[in-house]
Design an enzyme around this catalytic site. Structure first.
Site, PDB file in Angstrom:
ATOM      1  N   GLU A 289       0.801  -1.223   0.000  1.00 42.39           N
ATOM      2  CA  GLU A 289       0.000   0.000   0.000  1.00 42.39           C
ATOM      3  C   GLU A 289       0.833   1.273   0.000  1.00 42.39           C
ATOM      4  OE1 GLU A 289       0.431  -2.250   2.408  1.00 42.39           O
ATOM      5  OE2 GLU A 289       0.251  -1.414   4.421  1.00 42.39           O
ATOM      6  N   HIS A 313      -8.038  -4.117  -1.322  1.00 44.28           N
ATOM      7  CA  HIS A 313      -7.273  -4.232  -0.076  1.00 44.28           C
ATOM      8  C   HIS A 313      -6.241  -3.103   0.054  1.00 44.28           C
ATOM      9  CE1 HIS A 313      -5.309  -6.484   3.264  1.00 44.28           C
ATOM     10  NE2 HIS A 313      -4.232  -5.870   2.799  1.00 44.28           N
ATOM     11  N   GLU A 314      -5.440  -2.935  -0.979  1.00 49.87           N
ATOM     12  CA  GLU A 314      -4.383  -1.912  -0.884  1.00 49.87           C
ATOM     13  C   GLU A 314      -4.998  -0.509  -0.820  1.00 49.87           C
ATOM     14  OE1 GLU A 314      -1.840  -3.270   0.009  1.00 49.87           O
ATOM     15  OE2 GLU A 314      -2.152  -5.265  -0.829  1.00 49.87           O
ATOM     16  N   HIS A 317      -6.080   0.376   2.640  1.00 48.64           N
ATOM     17  CA  HIS A 317      -4.996   0.851   3.510  1.00 48.64           C
ATOM     18  C   HIS A 317      -4.861   2.376   3.480  1.00 48.64           C
ATOM     19  CE1 HIS A 317      -3.015  -2.599   5.273  1.00 48.64           C
ATOM     20  NE2 HIS A 317      -2.852  -3.213   4.109  1.00 48.64           N
ATOM     21  N   GLU A 336      -3.897  -4.517   9.386  1.00 53.79           N
ATOM     22  CA  GLU A 336      -4.366  -5.516   8.425  1.00 53.79           C
ATOM     23  C   GLU A 336      -5.787  -6.034   8.688  1.00 53.79           C
ATOM     24  OE1 GLU A 336      -2.988  -5.864   5.672  1.00 53.79           O
ATOM     25  OE2 GLU A 336      -0.970  -5.074   6.031  1.00 53.79           O
ATOM     26  N   ASP A 393       8.220  -9.430  10.898  1.00 51.42           N
ATOM     27  CA  ASP A 393       7.610 -10.256   9.852  1.00 51.42           C
ATOM     28  C   ASP A 393       6.963 -11.520  10.430  1.00 51.42           C
ATOM     29  OD1 ASP A 393       8.452  -8.403   8.043  1.00 51.42           O
ATOM     30  OD2 ASP A 393      10.118  -9.599   7.246  1.00 51.42           O
ATOM     31  N   TYR A 401      -4.678 -10.615   9.980  1.00 49.85           N
ATOM     32  CA  TYR A 401      -5.573 -10.290   8.868  1.00 49.85           C
ATOM     33  C   TYR A 401      -6.999 -10.790   9.128  1.00 49.85           C
ATOM     34  CZ  TYR A 401      -1.667  -9.084   5.714  1.00 49.85           C
ATOM     35  OH  TYR A 401      -0.584  -8.497   5.120  1.00 49.85           O
TER      36      TYR A 401
HETATM   37  N1  BES Z   1       1.008  -4.377   3.778  1.00 51.26           N
HETATM   38  C1  BES Z   1       0.779  -5.676   3.271  1.00 51.26           C
HETATM   39  C2  BES Z   1       2.025  -6.400   2.852  1.00 51.26           C
HETATM   40  C3  BES Z   1       3.068  -6.548   3.940  1.00 51.26           C
HETATM   41  C4  BES Z   1       2.729  -6.746   5.261  1.00 51.26           C
HETATM   42  C5  BES Z   1       4.384  -6.486   3.599  1.00 51.26           C
HETATM   43  C6  BES Z   1       3.721  -6.845   6.232  1.00 51.26           C
HETATM   44  C7  BES Z   1       5.371  -6.609   4.565  1.00 51.26           C
HETATM   45  C8  BES Z   1       5.042  -6.782   5.889  1.00 51.26           C
HETATM   46  C9  BES Z   1      -0.203  -5.654   2.104  1.00 51.26           C
HETATM   47  O1  BES Z   1      -1.221  -4.710   2.250  1.00 51.26           O
HETATM   48  C10 BES Z   1      -0.903  -6.971   2.087  1.00 51.26           C
HETATM   49  O2  BES Z   1      -1.553  -7.275   3.040  1.00 51.26           O
HETATM   50  N2  BES Z   1      -0.757  -7.714   1.011  1.00 51.26           N
HETATM   51  C11 BES Z   1      -1.432  -8.967   0.841  1.00 51.26           C
HETATM   52  C12 BES Z   1      -2.691  -8.697   0.087  1.00 51.26           C
HETATM   53  C13 BES Z   1      -3.827  -9.579   0.353  1.00 51.26           C
HETATM   54  C14 BES Z   1      -4.161  -9.758   1.799  1.00 51.26           C
HETATM   55  C15 BES Z   1      -5.047  -9.058  -0.400  1.00 51.26           C
HETATM   56  C16 BES Z   1      -0.525  -9.872   0.035  1.00 51.26           C
HETATM   57  O3  BES Z   1       0.519  -9.411  -0.413  1.00 51.26           O
HETATM   58  O4  BES Z   1      -0.829 -11.042  -0.120  1.00 51.26           O
HETATM   59 ZN    ZN Z   2      -2.563  -5.292   3.806  1.00 51.69          ZN
END
Ligand code: BES
Ligand code: ZN
Length: 616
Positions: A289, A313-314, A317, A336, A393, A401
């Site tokens: 995002e 989703h993005e 955010h 999330e 992480d 989520y």
């Molecule tokens: N912000 C996240 C990706 C992220 C989280 C990167 C924590 C590094 C550390 C992004 O918004 C996300 O949740 N992406 C998901 C999308 C899905 C849930 C629709 C993905 O990449 O799978």
């Molecule tokens: Zn996300």
């Protein structure tokens, strides 16, 4: 330097603090940054960097405007694997002098503190630096890894704590600053950031950026490559490589509508433009995002718009996360969980409740798997986490989520949308550009709920307890019921009508196949539905997992090709994990990975390394 002992004593400090710092008062502790923003704080970053594709490094200056307590002797920044070449400080009149600095002890997760001596008059800090080959945030792609196969690409991924591997900065989600940048790149390429962006290349290969809304460091982003822009509306557009631009623009045609629907529910979009860049398939996430410029995987470009929930989703955010930001990574569910909730509300508004209930049901299936994966580490199933001593992480799981989503859905169902929707809208407005802790959110929630409602919900169990509370809402998907009925008919030898199925129906169909499926049945399914040849990564991933489980060897070559072309962690991890369950599978995993690893982003190969080493 002991970050664990950063106890913030607000009362003690507040008597002697400058306005700038009082505004940013931190009543929480972030164990993943060395910085002490209550003493000295970055207010603005002015980046001046050269992108060196030959050496695969960024080199240049980070010029920081700071605010600090007059007693502060130094400002502390986060760095990781950066070469710090020179540091200067300047006062308000522009008098510059060389500054003394020290580097703290290196920590494998947090990196190294950069401690710069400052004077009471110091307003600016100038740091000359270069990144190294170990920068976790950076991925340097060879031309062959792109759609056009002609030009290289650089992309960054700063979340959660990788910003410090490409910029010396205060890298905690609770610290916000504005930024500007000058980025010079090879003339054939364009640079794009999480900021006001150019729409075309220029002949000099020098690009200027401005981000006037304050953001935390994890939202700093840069992409460099052969990208072109196509508008979708006056404020929405897409960047992609020329040969896929039209396809991408068609896939994302509904994005303006999503922004309109989200604004109607949650208030005005705060970031002016909303653009998306479609990156090469080795991008480790589905989406990121980055403000004004969502980074997205090309695995959502499937031709029928069925995977644009990722864009919802993005986009979500832009309210939950970018506007109201988790104060620390222990509060990650606030980013999330809220975002999945908003994502599903956008999808419901766009496509109707039957559609969003398919998404909620698939999410529940994923949550069940996560809960069983974590049954020996119940603490990791809390919404509020304690990630002290761990990589943030580790907190990026379906608990944040999806358990987060279902908690918010329970709140909605308990108080009703008439009260819940205005509450959320007001929450985003009141806390815009601020940090949010779990505790502060619960305080606000308390004002919304009657004592009886609060008791029925049992907030403490949801937020600080393990597993999934009994009162979790149950999704109901009529579409999936139809899929299950069709599957029964199919398995008893009848023909079934699947023309109207979207990706989600197919994924559900595959997930619901009986446990006694074998290679022979897989062959029949493949003959009927051509799963092995599918060009839809969601379907491919679900099918290949089954192929590995049931030893349907015909698909193994396709698995190899898939793992060598896609670097999205969500698809890699289940396939490598499935292979590692048997000795023959492990041999296959090692063979595929020997070739594929070089094409993955550090974030992806670090996760796969762990799986192949038997640590996952
Ligand atoms: N912000 C996240 C990706 C992220 C989280 C990167 C924590 C590094 C550390 C992004 O918004 C996300 O949740 N992406 C998901 C999308 C899905 C849930 C629709 C993905 O990449 O799978
Ligand atoms: Zn996300």
């Amino acid at each position: 330097m002991n970050v664990c002992l950063v106890a913030v004593m607000i009362l003690f400090f507040s008597a002697c603090k400058s306005d700038a710092i009082q505004e940013n008062e931190m009543s929480f502790q972030d164990v993943h940054t060395y910085s002490k923003p209550q003493e000295a704080l970055v207010k603005h970053l002015d980046l001046d960097i050269h992108v060196n594709f030959q050496e695969k490094i960024l080199e240049g200056w980070a010029n920081l405007t700071i605010a600090h307590d007059e007693k502060a002797k130094h400002i502390i920044l986060d760095t990781k694997h950066l070469a710090i070449l020179k540091v200067e400080i300047a006062d308000g009149e522009g008098n510059k002098s060389k500054a003394h600095f020290t580097l703290g002890k290196e920590d494998a997760i947090l990196g190294t503190a950069l401690i710069i001596d400052i004077l009471p008059s110091t307003q600016k800090v100038h740091i000359q630096y270069a990144t190294s080959s170990e920068a976790d945030a950076l991925q340097w792609l060879m031309p062959e890894q792109t759609a056009g196969k002609q030009y290289p690409v650089l992309l960054t991924q700063s979340q959660a704590i990788n910003a410090r591997t490409w910029v010396p900065i205060q890298d905690g989600p609770g610290i916000r600053f504005t930024y500007s940048a000058k980025v010079s790149v090879p003339k054939e390429l364009i640079a794009l950031m999480s900021a006001e962006n150019p729409s075309t290349k220029n002949a000099q290969g020098v690009y200027y950026f401005r981000m006037s809304q304050p953001i935390p460091a994890y939202l700093l982003a840069l992409a460099v490559g052969d990208y072109q822009f196509s508008p979708i509306s006056s404020r929405v557009g897409v960047y992609a490589e020329p040969i896929m631009l039209e396809k991408c623009a068609n896939e994302l045609a509904e994005t303006e509508k999503m922004v309109v629907l989200a604004e109607a529910m949650y208030g005005k979009y705060a970031w002016e433009r909303y653009d998306v860049i479609i990156l090469p398939p080795s991008f480790p996430f589905g989406g990121m995002e980055n403000p004004r410029l969502t980074f997205a995987t090309p695995t959502i470009i499937v031709g029928d718009k069925s995977l644009v929930t990722l864009i919802a989703h993005e986009l979500a955010h832009s309210w939950s996360g970018n506007l109201v930001t988790n104060a620390t990574w222990n509060d990650f569910w606030l980013n999330e969980g809220f975002t999945v909730y908003v994502e599903l509300r956008i999808m419901e508004a766009l496509k109707g409740p039957d559609y969003s209930e398919m998404l909620a049901t698939l999410n529940m299936q994923d949550l069940d798997i996560a809960l069983s994966d974590f049954k020996d580490v119940p603490d990791d199933t809390h919404l509020k986490l304690n990630l002290k001593g761990r990589n943030p992480d580790d907190g990026v799981t379906d608990i944040a989520y999806i358990k987060g989503y279902y908690f918010l859905r329970l709140l909605e169902e308990t108080v009703g949308r008439e009260k819940w929707d205005p509450f959320l809208k007001n929450y985003f407005a009141e806390n815009a550009f601020k940090s949010m802790t779990t505790e502060l959110f619960l305080e606000k929630l308390n004002k919304l709920l009657s004592p009886k409602q609060a008791e029925a919900i049992n907030i403490r169990e949801w937020v600080y307890g393990a597993g999934l509370p009994k009162n979790c809402p149950i999704p109901h998907s009529p579409n999936f019921e139809k899929v299950e009925i069709a599957q029964k008919s199919y398995l008893s030898g009848e023909k079934i009508a699947t023309e109207k199925w979207s990706t989600h129906e197919w994924v559900h169909f595959l997930r619901k196949l009986p446990k006694d499926t074998d290679a022979k049945k897989m062959a029949q399914l493949d003959a009927d539905f051509h799963f092995t040849q599918s060009q839809n990564p969601e379907i491919q991933c679900a099918w290949y997992e089954l192929a590995l489980r049931y030893k349907y060897t015909i698909a193994y070559n396709a698995v190899d090709v898939f793992l060598n072309s896609v670097g999205r962690r969500k698809f890699l991890l289940p396939l490598y994990k499935e292979m590692m369950k048997t000795p023959e599978g492990a041999a296959m995993a090692k063979r595929i990975y020997a070739k594929a690893r070089a094409g993955y982003h550090p974030i992806s190969y670090q996760s796969v390394d762990a799986i192949l080493a038997g640590k996952e």
